[in-house]
Design an enzyme around this catalytic site. Structure first.
Site, short mmCIF file in Angstrom:
data_model
loop_
_atom_site.label_atom_id
_atom_site.label_comp_id
_atom_site.label_asym_id
_atom_site.label_seq_id
_atom_site.Cartn_x
_atom_site.Cartn_y
_atom_site.Cartn_z
CG ASP A 118 -1.80 1.17 1.35
OD1 ASP A 118 -2.60 1.36 0.42
OD2 ASP A 118 -1.71 1.93 2.34
CD GLU B 30 -2.27 2.46 -3.53
OE1 GLU B 30 -2.95 3.43 -3.91
OE2 GLU B 30 -1.74 2.39 -2.41
#
Length: 627
Positions: free
Chosen positions: A315, A368
């Protein structure tokens, strides 16, 4: 029960170098036998603490009962507590550098008390009997550049729920129940992987698991660590891969967590310009500190090697790469060359990905990353970051902007759907429609679509067809496959009752047809990273808002021709140019898998090609032909 443990000179050396890859077998709480006494060995890293003791249910939380001794200069404290048992709660009582009294959960704990409690729980994670040997053996041969990968993104707490009761106000499924229900659904739909959000322990449901306090503990909301392992094991036995969201970018300031661990900045930078995210109210890891890097790299290995997870979706990578991410002038510190790149984070990613993927063939590390940072999926030795795949946020933004438009205005935005092919081979991509796109008033996928309800369903089918035929792996967030109307909320289960209505059932069946077709035809995945695998037939038909292209198979057999019409205009004799004078068998239209109608190409020029054929293309119609 393990044998006697102690933090040796070798442990100190490796941890100080940042290369103690199974440090979680030493730090934390481990049931062991010393002589003929059973108990628990505790160890914690707190370099600036004056003193530490372990407190818990085994000693009535008495701060004097079980002091810890310092094992060498690196700042690890250890002790053995006879009679401490699996299931008991504990914390570390730390006397900080300035004499302050601090109560912390164990950073390396494998289980936590159910929130709002904040203590750690003694457990033994090694007593699980795995049955997924076949999957684990086959996994080594998996190659994300050549194999199919369609990911179902799931938030376990809100995928399905039990009716709430007084004892269980949230109605969460246990990991074991979830295993059976989720596997059945995912298998029926035809996804290859699930990606689970919010598995590492976190205090606040509304953070969706992106503010982690227990990196080594599967959240107790859904059961024990053994229950979690059962979920992974069961999915593997049903031939479904498991990817976890993983958050090495930041951590929350909760009193029992990592922040200010021994009264000083241990895991974070001491300077708030380097150690805090002003927008998120969280702390930033100090990636230059070997023991902190070690904590994170060993954690990635813990999920993959100890819990058999098949990959991590990392993330907020951009927030780690840029020192000025989300910050104004004066809120950040430049690197030694005066730039805004976080040199330590770059080094961390190279180290992380090289070790994880080098030790675990067939697993994936997915970034990401929302900027144009070069070589995110490039090899570390060629100055890349070493990730296997990267989320394609550019494609997603353009695609959603286009799909939201009234069909009349699409002709002026035709390039939004073609632009992604100009950079499609710069990285190894996953096309994503994630949870982030269906929250915070952004609307569900169905509600983003223009027009009356009928039009919305037709638009969404055309959109998904385009997505599944475009190069790149696939990810779709739960609920979007059957046309969830409401935005997602972690507070309630998906609106499964919608499947009582024909239109929603029909959309779900259509997505299932796309997923099955995607896996069946290597043309749709086998050459994702090869420019020879994709060819536009017509990328310029803006006036009619029709796109046609070819996906080629690595074996040259079963190539596919794809046509998508993004306006409500019927084209009863639409003609499409084709690469060869062959027979073209229709496999799918807007109603799903079709009766395999055959069209013969004839010598008639169209789309700058000598051969073509005509067929009826309905309003918002799509077609996939095999040749």
């Amino acid at each position: 029960m393990g044998e006697k443990l102690q933090f040796t000179e070798l442990d100190q050396y490796l941890f100080g170098q940042g290369t103690h890859y199974d440090i979680y077998r030493k730090l934390g709480a481990h049931p062991v036998k010393e002589g003929n006494q059973e108990g628990v060995y505790f160890a914690v890293w707190a370099p600036n603490a004056q003193g530490i003791s372990v407190i818990g249910e085994f000693n009535e939380w008495d701060e004097q009962a079980n002091p810890m001794t310092k094992a060498g200069p690196i700042g690890v404290f250890e002790t053995f507590v006879p009679g401490a048992k699996i299931g008991q709660l504990y914390k570390f009582f730390i006397i900080g550098m300035n004499g302050e009294h601090i109560y912390k959960a164990d950073p390396y704990a494998n289980e936590s008390e159910l929130r709002p409690g904040t203590a750690s729980r003694i457990t033994d994670i090694r007593d699980f009997k795995w049955k997924d040997g076949t999957w684990m053996k086959n996994r080594q041969k998996f190659d994300e550049t050549k194999d199919a990968m369609s990911i179902y993104e799931v938030h376990p707490g809100s995928w399905r729920k039990h009716p709430a009761t007084e004892e269980d106000e949230k109605g969460f499924y246990n990991y074991r129940e979830l295993a059976v229900k989720l596997a059945e659904y995912v298998k029926d739909m035809g996804y290859t992987h699930v990606e689970l959000m919010g598995i590492a322990e976190h205090p606040f449901d509304g953070s969706w698991g992106y503010q982690v306090t227990g990196y080594y503990a599967p959240t107790s909301r859904y059961g024990t660590p053994q229950d979690f392992k059962y979920l992974v094991d069961y999915l593997h036995r049903q031939k479904i891969g498991v990817i976890l969201d993983w958050v090495p970018a930041h951590f929350p300031k909760d009193a029992h967590g990592l922040a200010n661990f021994d009264g000083t900045a241990v895991y974070e930078h001491a300077d708030p310009r380097q150690g805090e995210h002003p927008d998120w109210g969280t702390k930033i890891y100090n990636y230059g500190r070997p023991e902190v890097k070690n904590f994170l790299i060993a954690n990635a290995l813990f999920w993959i090697e100890e819990c058999h997870v098949d990959g991590l979706r990392v993330d907020a990578v951009a927030s780690m790469l840029y020192l000025d991410y989300g910050k104004n002038d004066g809120q950040w510190v430049a690197n030694k060359y005066g730039g805004n790149q976080n040199l330590e984070a770059i080094e961390f990613f190279k180290h992380l990905n090289t070790v994880v993927l080098g030790r675990n063939h067939g697993t994936v590390m997915i970034a990401e990353e929302s900027t144009a940072w070069p070589k995110v999926t490039g090899k570390a030795e060629d100055d890349g970051l070493g990730f296997s795949l990267k989320w394609n946020m550019g494609w997603m933004n353009d695609f959603l902007e286009y799909m939201k438009l009234d069909p009349y205005f699409r002709k002026f935005n035709h390039n939004k759907m073609t632009f992604s092919m100009t950079y499609a081979y710069s990285e190894k991509y996953v096309l994503v429609i994630s949870h982030d796109e269906v929250v915070h008033l952004k609307k569900s996928m169905l509600e983003k679509m223009p027009g009356e309800l009928d039009d919305k369903f037709k638009n969404l089918k055309a959109a998904y067809t385009f997505m599944f035929c475009h190069p790149g792996k696939k990810l779709l967030f739960m609920g979007q496959e059957f046309g969830q109307l409401r935005e997602w909320s972690e507070e309630r289960e998906l609106d499964w009752f919608l499947l009582g209505e024909e239109k929603h059932r029909d959309l779900k069946d259509f997505v299932r047809d796309l997923l099955k077709m995607y896996r069946k035809y290597p043309a749709l995945y086998g050459m994702d990273g090869d420019p020879f695998g994709f060819e536009w037939i017509n990328a310029d038909d803006g006036d009619r808002s029709i796109y046609s292209f070819v996906r080629k198979s690595p074996t040259k057999r079963n190539n596919l021709l794809v046509v998508c019409n993004f306006t409500p205009v019927d084209r009863p004799d639409y003609r499409v140019g084709v690469p060869k004078k062959k027979q073209y068998t229709q496999l799918l239209d807007e109603n799903g898998m079709t009766s395999k109608k055959v069209f013969k190409a004839e010598k008639q020029e169209c789309d700058n090609r000598p051969f073509s054929f005509a067929y009826p293309l309905p309003a918002y119609g799509v077609a996939i032909f095999q040749y």
